[in-house]
Write an enzyme that holds these catalytic residues in place. Structure first.
Site: not given
Ligand code: PAF
Length: 284
Positions: A30, A37, A187
């Site tokens: 997101m 990430h 967050r």
């Molecule tokens: O983990 C996340 O960032 C979200 O839940 C995902 C898997 C991208 C789905 O919107």
């Protein structure tokens, strides 16, 4: 690095890649990207020819009182970070195209989404599995990579893929932590400096739980009393849940047999943090 917003363009790019015999890896996100990430991207880079990162703040996985509006968004910064990590393509669709007015089809994984965050955030996992299913249909990945910090999400997605015979390999990768143990999360930026100190207690409590477990304690009640105590000692913390569950069914257990997952959701000020760890004997 290319940014594709158009769904059909992404689909035809994916199709051509597959026809050329190349492998596609997808890291669904997101945005508000952090080292957690980026580590998923590094893994994808090694495994595939075309590495796609989706960036889409998915409205249907947020409850009406949750932080959809204030969820951090910075596509420019995210694209700089992804480019540095060798990502080939960002797929970032428009909300209106992704969920057109007449949209009415959802994917629900039933049992493993009942407990933990599923109980605290009704509808959340339906939103997650629906968006991930749609992303799989658009990006057509051979491999999709998720963080184990969102353990229940990972289990729900694996269950969806298995139940619906989706032709994609789902990989869960270890949680990346700050130096003091706090799990990286988009967050974390909402925490004040004082709350940030209290937030360490999640990791500290999990470590304490793991060490009691390794010393032979198997009773959930005893383990959780210690874990909860350590978190509640800190200012600003309020436990949403602290549970020990079977790592496959996510049902609560009274006594850990074999392996268990210790899962936490804790409000620190106005920010809800989640984390988890496996309880297993070393060498098991
Ligand atoms: O983990 C996340 O960032 C979200 O839940 C995902 C898997 C991208 C789905 O919107």
């Amino acid at each position: 690095m290319e940014i594709i917003r158009d769904i059909e363009k992404m689909q035809s790019r994916a199709e051509k890649t597959r026809q050329g015999g190349k492998r596609i890896a997808l890291v669904p996100t997101m945005g508000a990207l952090h080292e957690g990430h980026l580590a998923l991207m590094d893994y994808g880079r090694e495994k595939a020819n075309l590495l796609v990162v989706s960036i889409f703040v998915n409205p249907i996985q947020f409850g009406p009182k949750e932080d959809f509006e204030k969820y951090p968004r910075d596509l420019q910064k995210d694209s700089r970070l992804t480019e540095k990590r060798g990502v080939d393509l960002i797929f970032s669709p428009e909300i209106k195209a992704f969920y057109p007015e007449f949209f009415q089809t959802y994917v629900t994984v039933e049992k493993v989404t009942q407990n933990l965050c599923g109980a605290s955030r009704p509808g959340h996992f339906r939103g997650v599995t629906t968006v991930v299913c749609k992303l799989f249909n658009i990006v057509k990945p051979h491999l999709a990579i998720f963080g184990q910090k969102d353990f229940q999400q990972l289990i729900a997605i694996q269950q969806m893929v298995e139940d619906l015979h989706m032709d994609v390999e789902v990989v869960g990768r270890p949680t990346i932590r700050e130096d003091d143990g706090l799990a990286m999360s988009s967050r974390n930026v909402f925490l004040s400096p004082e709350e940030r100190i209290s937030a360490r207690s999640l990791f500290q409590a999990m470590q304490e739980g793991q060490s009691l477990f390794r010393m032979g304690e198997r009773k959930t009640e005893v383990l959780l009393n210690r874990v909860r105590g350590l978190i509640m000692e800190q200012p600003f913390t309020r436990i949403d849940y602290a549970k020990i569950c079977h790592p496959r069914t996510l049902e609560e257990v009274k006594v850990v047999e074999g392996r268990g997952v210790l899962a936490l959701a804790v409000w620190v000020g106005a920010t809800r943090l989640i984390d988890n760890c496996l309880l297993e004997d070393k060498g098991q």
